[in-house]
Enzyme design. Structure first.
Site, PDB file in Angstrom:
ATOM      1  N   GLU A  13     -46.397  -5.168  98.134  1.00 27.91           N
ATOM      2  CA  GLU A  13     -46.249  -3.931  98.905  1.00 27.91           C
ATOM      3  C   GLU A  13     -45.482  -2.919  98.071  1.00 27.91           C
ATOM      4  O   GLU A  13     -44.485  -3.258  97.419  1.00 27.91           O
ATOM      5  CB  GLU A  13     -45.498  -4.201 100.212  1.00 27.91           C
ATOM      6  CG  GLU A  13     -45.201  -2.947 101.027  1.00 27.91           C
ATOM      7  CD  GLU A  13     -44.501  -3.256 102.352  1.00 27.91           C
ATOM      8  OE1 GLU A  13     -44.730  -4.351 102.899  1.00 27.91           O
ATOM      9  OE2 GLU A  13     -43.728  -2.405 102.828  1.00 27.91           O
ATOM     10  N   GLU A  67     -40.134   6.290 102.509  1.00 33.10           N
ATOM     11  CA  GLU A  67     -39.800   5.978 103.897  1.00 33.10           C
ATOM     12  C   GLU A  67     -38.568   6.798 104.262  1.00 33.10           C
ATOM     13  O   GLU A  67     -37.680   6.997 103.433  1.00 33.10           O
ATOM     14  CB  GLU A  67     -39.465   4.496 104.072  1.00 33.10           C
ATOM     15  CG  GLU A  67     -40.564   3.534 103.683  1.00 33.10           C
ATOM     16  CD  GLU A  67     -40.114   2.090 103.799  1.00 33.10           C
ATOM     17  OE1 GLU A  67     -40.486   1.433 104.782  1.00 33.10           O
ATOM     18  OE2 GLU A  67     -39.377   1.623 102.910  1.00 33.10           O
TER      19      GLU A  67
END
Length: 353
Positions: A147, A152
């Site tokens: 990932e 974010e």
């Protein structure tokens, strides 16, 4: 978009392999993009997720197709893909939102992946993200698929220090769980010198090759800026070595989560960001470039992408029409290759001839 435990300083240094001042030269060419100018989602490239499973992070939203739309941004005039988080009850959840991905449709190994995004105010409880997962997720599971979290926001540390509008992070997750329930990962948080929730668009860039993944903020405005995240991906020395997990194709994900472990808020009563009912994440475009000298780079893209005209904007304009090649050079005619047609700063068409 997942939780991570803190690794030791020595482990982080060894895995990151950071040499921040090293500058690599690339011959990038556009291989795929979605300009989101058609007012409709290209489902040859995108999958809409519909579930309320919490993403493995105790998130509080139910993802619905109805929360994905297209709108013209009032300030810039750009037609955008929009993810809307709403305070509404649905299937046992107190909130709804949107999430989509390109799994099995538009997948890439290596390159420069860039997106222009206008982020919502996250205080408190919103968790917007632009990220990637290994395309073998369906067969090997997480975290073995790998990932890459390009950006974010909404982390509990930003809430704690009242810096939510400028506190953001990049991260990578990989490997497998050991007997103590741990797996390898490396996350790096940054506090920007300016707000990223200022009602303006910002670009977030991943550069990825055989050796590193590197992430940049607003590289279009600050081309000489150092990466806010850099990690080595060429370690094959053991089963947790990054080289085993970041040298295959990944797909793109956008989502606007509500609550969850990342935010430190796992109860609907703690969500204040949706006090007015809803919040929106605007995505102007996503573009993938690959280095023509990188023989290991691969791309699996929808059939017919760029054949003729892709993403035509129909709004009339009196701005001059200019044709560029993928290196940004103005050209007078189109021969063989990919070309971008712009009016002002807005991409109108992408041709593949």
């Amino acid at each position: 978009m997942n939780n991570y435990y803190s690794m030791s300083v020595l482990a982080v240094i060894a895995i990151a392999g950071i040499s921040i001042n090293a500058v690599a030269q690339h011959n990038y060419k556009l291989v795929w993009s979605d300009e989101f100018n058609n007012n409709a989602l290209d489902e040859k490239a995108w999958n809409i997720e519909e579930n309320g499973d919490g993403g493995g992070n105790n998130e509080l939203q139910y993802y619905r197709r109805q929360n994905i739309s297209f709108e013209t941004d009032s300030a810039s005039g750009a037609v955008c893909l929009v993810l809307t988080a709403k305070k509404e009850s649905y299937n046992g959840k107190a909130f709804t939102s949107g999430r989509l991905n390109t799994a099995g449709k538009a997948c890439f190994k290596h390159g420069k992946i860039v997106s222009r995004i206008k982020l919502p105010s996250t205080a408190n409880g919103l968790w917007p993200a632009f990220w990637m997962l290994g395309n073998d997720f369906g067969s090997v599971g997480w975290p073995r698929c790998g990932e890459i979290d390009i950006v974010e926001m909404g982390n509990a540390e930003g809430i704690k220090h009242n810096t939510q509008d400028s506190f953001f992070n990049g991260a990578c997750h990989w490997g497998y769980y050991n007997s103590q329930g741990q797996y390898p990962n490396y996350a790096r948080s940054t506090t920007s010198d300016y707000s990223l929730q200022d009602g303006e668009f910002h670009t977030f860039t991943l550069e990825w090759d055989d050796d590193y993944v590197s992430m940049y903020l607003d590289q279009d405005k600050y081309p000489d800026a150092q990466p806010y995240y850099k990690m080595g991906v060429s370690d094959y020395s053991n089963d947790w070595g990054t080289g085993h997990y970041f040298q295959h194709e990944f797909f793109i994900v956008y989502d606007l989560a509500v609550g969850g472990n990342f935010t430190g808020i796992t109860s609907s009563t703690g969500i204040t960001a949706l006090a007015q009912g809803e919040a929106k994440m605007y995505i102007d475009w996503v573009r993938v470039y690959q280095d023509s000298d990188d023989l290991a780079a691969t791309a699996s893209i929808p059939d017919g992408w760029g054949a003729g005209i892709d993403n035509v904007a129909t709004t009339p304009t009196d701005k001059p029409v200019v044709i560029y090649d993928t290196l940004g050079n103005i050209v007078s005619e189109m021969n063989q290759g990919i070309y971008i047609v712009k009016t002002g700063d807005e991409v109108k068409k992408v041709f593949n001839r």
